[in-house]
Design a protein around this motif. Structure first.
Motif, PDB file in Angstrom:
ATOM      1  N   ALA A  69       0.825  -1.207   0.000  1.00 37.92           N
ATOM      2  CA  ALA A  69       0.000   0.000   0.000  1.00 37.92           C
ATOM      3  C   ALA A  69       0.860   1.257   0.000  1.00 37.92           C
ATOM      4  N   ASN A  77      -8.022  -3.612  -4.349  1.00 39.48           N
ATOM      5  CA  ASN A  77      -8.332  -4.469  -3.211  1.00 39.48           C
ATOM      6  C   ASN A  77      -8.832  -5.822  -3.671  1.00 39.48           C
ATOM      7  N   LEU A  88      -7.595  -3.496   5.811  1.00 41.44           N
ATOM      8  CA  LEU A  88      -7.281  -2.168   5.280  1.00 41.44           C
ATOM      9  C   LEU A  88      -7.120  -1.133   6.391  1.00 41.44           C
ATOM     10  N   LEU A  96      -2.502   4.984   2.473  1.00 39.02           N
ATOM     11  CA  LEU A  96      -3.681   4.967   1.609  1.00 39.02           C
ATOM     12  C   LEU A  96      -4.267   6.347   1.370  1.00 39.02           C
ATOM     13  N   ASP A 103     -12.050  -1.396  -5.550  1.00 34.74           N
ATOM     14  CA  ASP A 103     -12.516  -2.535  -4.763  1.00 34.74           C
ATOM     15  C   ASP A 103     -13.374  -3.442  -5.630  1.00 34.74           C
ATOM     16  N   ILE A 142     -15.715   0.313   3.380  1.00 33.67           N
ATOM     17  CA  ILE A 142     -14.302   0.670   3.188  1.00 33.67           C
ATOM     18  C   ILE A 142     -14.149   2.183   3.093  1.00 33.67           C
TER      19      ILE A 142
END
Length: 237
Positions: A69, A77, A88, A96, A103, A142
């Motif tokens: 990351a 992801n 995460l 991030l 995703d 997320i």
């Protein structure tokens, strides 16, 4: 571009190999590189050990989730839906922040107790249930957990081998969908999809539409079982 792919499953491998072939520097993240490379048995879906795949693709860098990351300019992801949010949010926030995260995970819950009245048997066992579902989505979870990251949901309505090579069906004349709250993230996702060969990309709007994309997984599976093969999906306007 440096692209970090979090996860080492079959889908993640499809993206890793294709993006590398397209000239990107691909960094693959896993919980423990040593443990991942030491596995000698196929996973629950029959996918060969990662070490065999890595031997064919030595150009791929395998590191921890955090290292991947941090190195990636864009994140994909591929962590399973059950563990994605926890994995995460365990990463350093700075690794991030300000980045696009694509995703494609489905929030499947496997090995749940089987209710005979609601059983859905498949060739590989009971169909997993979805959680979250209907009023929320994994992608939204997320995004809430990573407010400084630009989350976009896409890739999720096809098997990943089809996502990276849409030309296998109908000359590539079928439809991919995306949803998100950040235009920069959607633009980045479109660029990757275009490089993969997608010509018809439907923007479904806000990230809330990821609920429909994730719930579609059950219908897609039912179609695949009925047809006995992989297939493409085309929206006729």
């Amino acid at each position: 571009m440096k692209i970090a792919i979090l996860g080492t499953g079959a889908g993640a491998r499809q993206h890793a190999a294709r993006l590398s072939a397209l000239g990107h520097q691909v960094i693959v993240g896993t919980r423990s590189p040593d443990a991942t490379l030491a596995r000698t048995e196929p996973d629950m879906m029959g996918t060969e050990p990662f070490a065999a795949f890595h031997a064919v693709h030595p150009e791929l860098t395998l590191v921890t989730f955090a290292e991947a990351a941090d190195a990636g300019e864009l994140i994909i992801n591929g962590i399973d839906g059950t563990n994605a949010v926890a994995a995460l949010t365990a990463l350093p926030a700075a690794s991030l922040a300000g980045k696009v995260l694509i995703d494609y995970a489905v929030p499947y819950i496997y090995q749940q107790p089987v209710d005979p009245q609601h059983s859905w048997p498949t060739p590989w066992g009971e169909m997993p249930r979805l959680d979250p579902v209907d009023t929320d989505s994994l992608a939204e979870q997320i995004q809430r957990a990573l407010p400084d990251t630009m989350v976009v949901k896409t890739f999720v309505t096809q098997e990943q081998e089809t996502v990276v090579n849409p030309g296998e069906f109908g000359g590539g004349d079928h439809t991919m969908f995306l949803a998100g709250d950040h235009e920069d993230a959607k633009t980045a996702a479109r660029e990757i999809l275009t490089a993969y060969g997608w010509n018809d990309i439907a923007d479904l709007g806000a990230l809330a539409a990821a609920r429909g994309l994730e719930m579609y997984a059950h219908f897609h599976t039912a179609l695949g079982l009925a047809l006995g093969s992989r297939f493409g999906v085309k929206i006729v306007r």
